[in-house]
Design an enzyme around this catalytic site. Structure first.
Site, PDB file in Angstrom:
ATOM      1  N   ASN A 139       0.850  -1.189   0.000  1.00 44.29           N
ATOM      2  CA  ASN A 139       0.000   0.000   0.000  1.00 44.29           C
ATOM      3  C   ASN A 139       0.886   1.238   0.000  1.00 44.29           C
ATOM      4  O   ASN A 139       1.300   1.729   1.050  1.00 44.29           O
ATOM      5  CB  ASN A 139      -0.918  -0.010   1.225  1.00 44.29           C
ATOM      6  CG  ASN A 139      -1.980   1.068   1.159  1.00 44.29           C
ATOM      7  OD1 ASN A 139      -1.930   1.944   0.305  1.00 44.29           O
ATOM      8  ND2 ASN A 139      -2.947   0.993   2.060  1.00 44.29           N
ATOM      9  N   ASN A 144      -5.746   6.498  -1.463  1.00 48.00           N
ATOM     10  CA  ASN A 144      -6.653   5.992  -2.495  1.00 48.00           C
ATOM     11  C   ASN A 144      -7.347   4.687  -2.089  1.00 48.00           C
ATOM     12  O   ASN A 144      -7.971   4.025  -2.921  1.00 48.00           O
ATOM     13  CB  ASN A 144      -5.933   5.821  -3.843  1.00 48.00           C
ATOM     14  CG  ASN A 144      -4.833   4.761  -3.804  1.00 48.00           C
ATOM     15  OD1 ASN A 144      -4.795   3.905  -2.926  1.00 48.00           O
ATOM     16  ND2 ASN A 144      -3.935   4.813  -4.790  1.00 48.00           N
ATOM     17  N   ASP A 331      -6.516 -14.330 -19.645  1.00 49.06           N
ATOM     18  CA  ASP A 331      -7.245 -15.172 -18.708  1.00 49.06           C
ATOM     19  C   ASP A 331      -8.185 -16.127 -19.442  1.00 49.06           C
ATOM     20  O   ASP A 331      -8.638 -15.844 -20.546  1.00 49.06           O
ATOM     21  CB  ASP A 331      -8.044 -14.259 -17.773  1.00 49.06           C
ATOM     22  CG  ASP A 331      -8.761 -14.994 -16.671  1.00 49.06           C
ATOM     23  OD1 ASP A 331      -8.078 -15.666 -15.879  1.00 49.06           O
ATOM     24  OD2 ASP A 331      -9.999 -14.903 -16.604  1.00 49.06           O
ATOM     25  N   GLU A 360      -3.995 -18.774 -20.573  1.00 46.64           N
ATOM     26  CA  GLU A 360      -4.286 -19.679 -19.470  1.00 46.64           C
ATOM     27  C   GLU A 360      -5.210 -20.793 -19.952  1.00 46.64           C
ATOM     28  O   GLU A 360      -6.412 -20.596 -20.083  1.00 46.64           O
ATOM     29  CB  GLU A 360      -4.943 -18.924 -18.311  1.00 46.64           C
ATOM     30  CG  GLU A 360      -5.272 -19.825 -17.128  1.00 46.64           C
ATOM     31  CD  GLU A 360      -6.357 -19.284 -16.227  1.00 46.64           C
ATOM     32  OE1 GLU A 360      -6.369 -19.641 -15.033  1.00 46.64           O
ATOM     33  OE2 GLU A 360      -7.206 -18.513 -16.707  1.00 46.64           O
TER      34      GLU A 360
END
Length: 617
Positions: A139, A144, A331, A360
């Site tokens: 982070n 944000n 994907d 994939e």
């Protein structure tokens, strides 16, 4: 007078997308393009209230308006442009006229391309890829974590919630990754996922042209790539063509009825992916697989619709050019329309001949996986242009082979036998090999929380043929004992949040085993960077015997001998059996331990360990 929401929309468009001028509530995608692209055709999707009732007009040298298509929904227009090779970078107004009066306009920009953009070198076997789930890594900008208009708020205590990792955190961590020897970064999807819940994973896109504001901005995504370039590293973008998120902006106002498959009464896919290769498959089984929704919150995009297909293809090219990507991971490869996927890969490679794309296909059968690779001659005549695939068959073989006792069909022989299937692939060297990823138990857990077996596996993946990929946290023994819950598998990286008791970036609080594994990876990967014999060399392996597997990477100049000893005791390795590969070599250096081997006829291999021996004449 504009409504307050309209003003916010326009300001957001200026900030994020680089709009130059916008009049009226219009959405234009792609919002800008580039002069000098190899393919001169560009199709704009325009969304605005009753925009189909207008006439389109533009005037710019080298840009021709070839057609305007009105579809069932009057709130859409599809505008086809042809951009001549001589068209110069610049801006021009697209006017929308009603009764000869301009009722809306859009200032469209043709940007200048980077001189070397078309020749950008994609990821390849010289690379080692670090896979990051952005929300769970670091982070870098707590401001944000919660953003205006984003539905899901941060909740780090929820394993399935948003934890606050972002692009700034990744940018801040690049020196750490570079020092470990990684040369490429693959991020799980970073595009907007403005879903009500469980949006952290990124696979429910709600805006295909916008980075999720909880990760940062489009500009920060470009900054990440720029910082990687400075370090000689590459960026791989995770894309999804099969589906979007159920709260995508167009779900409330779709262009046409067949934009989404099985809508509104969705059907879940059968997941029977082998229908793509099965010569006996029924048509209904094919449809139930490819047209079904992945899960109820992921509507299935209809790539048979030519406007949808073009939208997705142009979107991917837009991101390659805008960010400067060196690769794409696609994907759920076998789920979309396979003819469209072939067309997509072909168009991307025509624009970027040196680019790389990995798909994939989660099958443990290499005959199924190899079907999709560029150059494969399939019995059904199907030809794809996909350069690379995730090597799930080899991943499973390594995990099982290290976890089971040695036997005729078990143990290290599983690695050997799986690699023997390489004759099925047109280019096995371009497969991505990996111990684990974000969708499966961590490799450390797969091998029973045994650090020695983890090291054996890592040594193998970093020296076998292919392009290695390592999941974030592997280097500090991250695990998921007793569960295969994705929220646990994708736990927070230690040190990524202020106040973390353990910090992998600095070494604070790491155990001796964690520090040892960091150094182990660092040693192998930084050595690997300069080893053409590993990047492009051939491979020869020998049938494992007595729990020891030996293979060689070699070329005309160099040879590397890799020895994997799975036994609980050290082994004296007599090398006469490997004479065909060792002729002329007098000594060697084990790059892991730095130990010199002066007698190559026989030497001791420590228990449960790997040796990577650089041979010398």
């Amino acid at each position: 007078m504009m409504k307050k929401s309209m003003i916010l929309y326009v300001l957001l468009a200026f900030t994020i997308c680089g709009f130059s001028q916008q009049t009226g509530n219009l959405r234009v995608e792609p919002m800008f393009w580039w002069a000098g692209m190899k393919n001169p055709n560009l199709q704009l999707m325009v969304h605005g209230e009753n925009i189909a009732d207008t006439k389109v007009d533009l005037n710019y040298p080298g840009v021709a308006l070839t057609s305007v298509t009105r579809v069932e929904n009057p709130n859409y227009l599809f505008i086809d442009l042809k951009i001549a090779p001589e068209a110069k970078p610049g801006s021009f107004t697209i006017s929308f006229l009603s009764k000869k009066k301009t009722v809306a306009s859009y200032l469209y920009e043709l940007k200048a391309r980077e001189p070397s953009s078309a020749l950008r070198q994609g990821f390849n076997p010289s690379d080692v890829i670090y896979l990051i789930t952005p929300d769970r890594f670091a982070n870098g900008n707590p401001d944000n974590d919660a953003m205006p208009g984003m539905k899901e708020l941060p909740n780090r205590a929820d394993k399935d919630g948003r934890h606050g990792g972002d692009l700034r955190g990744i940018i801040n961590s690049l020196d750490y990754l570079h020092d470990l020897g990684f040369t490429a970064v693959w991020l799980n999807p970073v595009l907007e996922n403005n879903m009500t819940r469980t949006s952290y994973h990124g696979y429910s896109t709600t805006d295909f042209y916008r980075v999720d504001s909880r990760y940062g901005t489009n500009d920060e995504y470009r900054e990440l790539n720029d910082e990687l370039d400075k370090r000689g590293m590459k960026l791989i973008m995770d894309m999804i063509f099969n589906h979007c998120g159920s709260e995508h902006w167009w779900m409330d106002d779709m262009p046409m009825p067949d934009w989404i498959n099985n809508y509104p009464e969705h059907k879940i896919t059968s997941h029977r992916r082998t229908v793509n290769q099965d010569p006996h498959a029924s048509e209904i089984d094919k449809r139930e697989m490819s047209d079904g929704w992945f899960v109820p919150t992921m509507p299935d995009l209809n790539q048979k619709n030519p406007f949808m297909a073009n939208y997705l293809i142009q979107n991917s090219i837009w991101w390659i050019e805008y960010v400067g990507l060196e690769g794409i991971r696609q994907d759920t490869w076998p789920y979309p329309d396979k003819d469209m996927m072939a067309d997509w890969t072909k168009r991307v490679l025509e624009e970027y001949p040196n680019f790389n794309i990995v798909g994939e296909e989660w099958s443990l059968n290499p005959a199924i996986t190899s079907y999709w690779q560029l150059g494969k001659h399939n019995a059904d005549g199907y030809q794809c242009y996909l350069p690379s695939l995730m090597d799930f068959p080899l991943q499973h073989a390594v995990s099982s082979g290290l976890s089971t006792e040695e036997g005729w069909n078990d143990g290290l022989i599983q690695l050997y036998e799986m690699l023997a299937n390489d004759f099925l692939y047109p280019d096995a060297e371009n497969l991505v090999v990996f111990p684990d990823n974000h969708d499966m138990s961590r490799f450390y857990t797969q091998v029973g929380e045994d650090a020695d077996l983890l090291k054996l596996g890592l040594a193998y993946f970093l020296t076998t043929r292919g392009i290695p990929q390592i999941f974030y946290g592997t280097e500090v023994l991250m695990s998921n004992p007793g569960t295969d819950d994705h929220g646990i598998i994708r736990s927070d990286f230690p040190g990524g949040w202020p106040g973390d008791a353990v910090n992998a970036f600095t070494g604070k609080g790491l155990s001796a085993d964690q520090q040892d594994l960091q150094n182990y990876l660092k040693t192998i990967q930084n050595w690997r960077k300069g080893q053409n014999v590993i990047h492009t060399g051939k491979m020869k392996h020998f049938v494992p015997q007595d729990g020891v597997y030996v293979y060689f990477r070699y070329n005309d100049k160099d040879a590397v001998m890799v020895v994997l000893n799975k036994n609980l005791e050290s082994k004296n390795l007599v090398t006469e059996r490997f004479a065909e590969m060792m002729k002329g070599y007098q000594s060697g250096t084990d790059i892991i331990s730095s130990n010199q081997i002066t007698n190559l006829k026989s030497f001791s291999v420590p228990a449960r360990s790997a040796m990577i021996i650089q041979l010398k004449k």
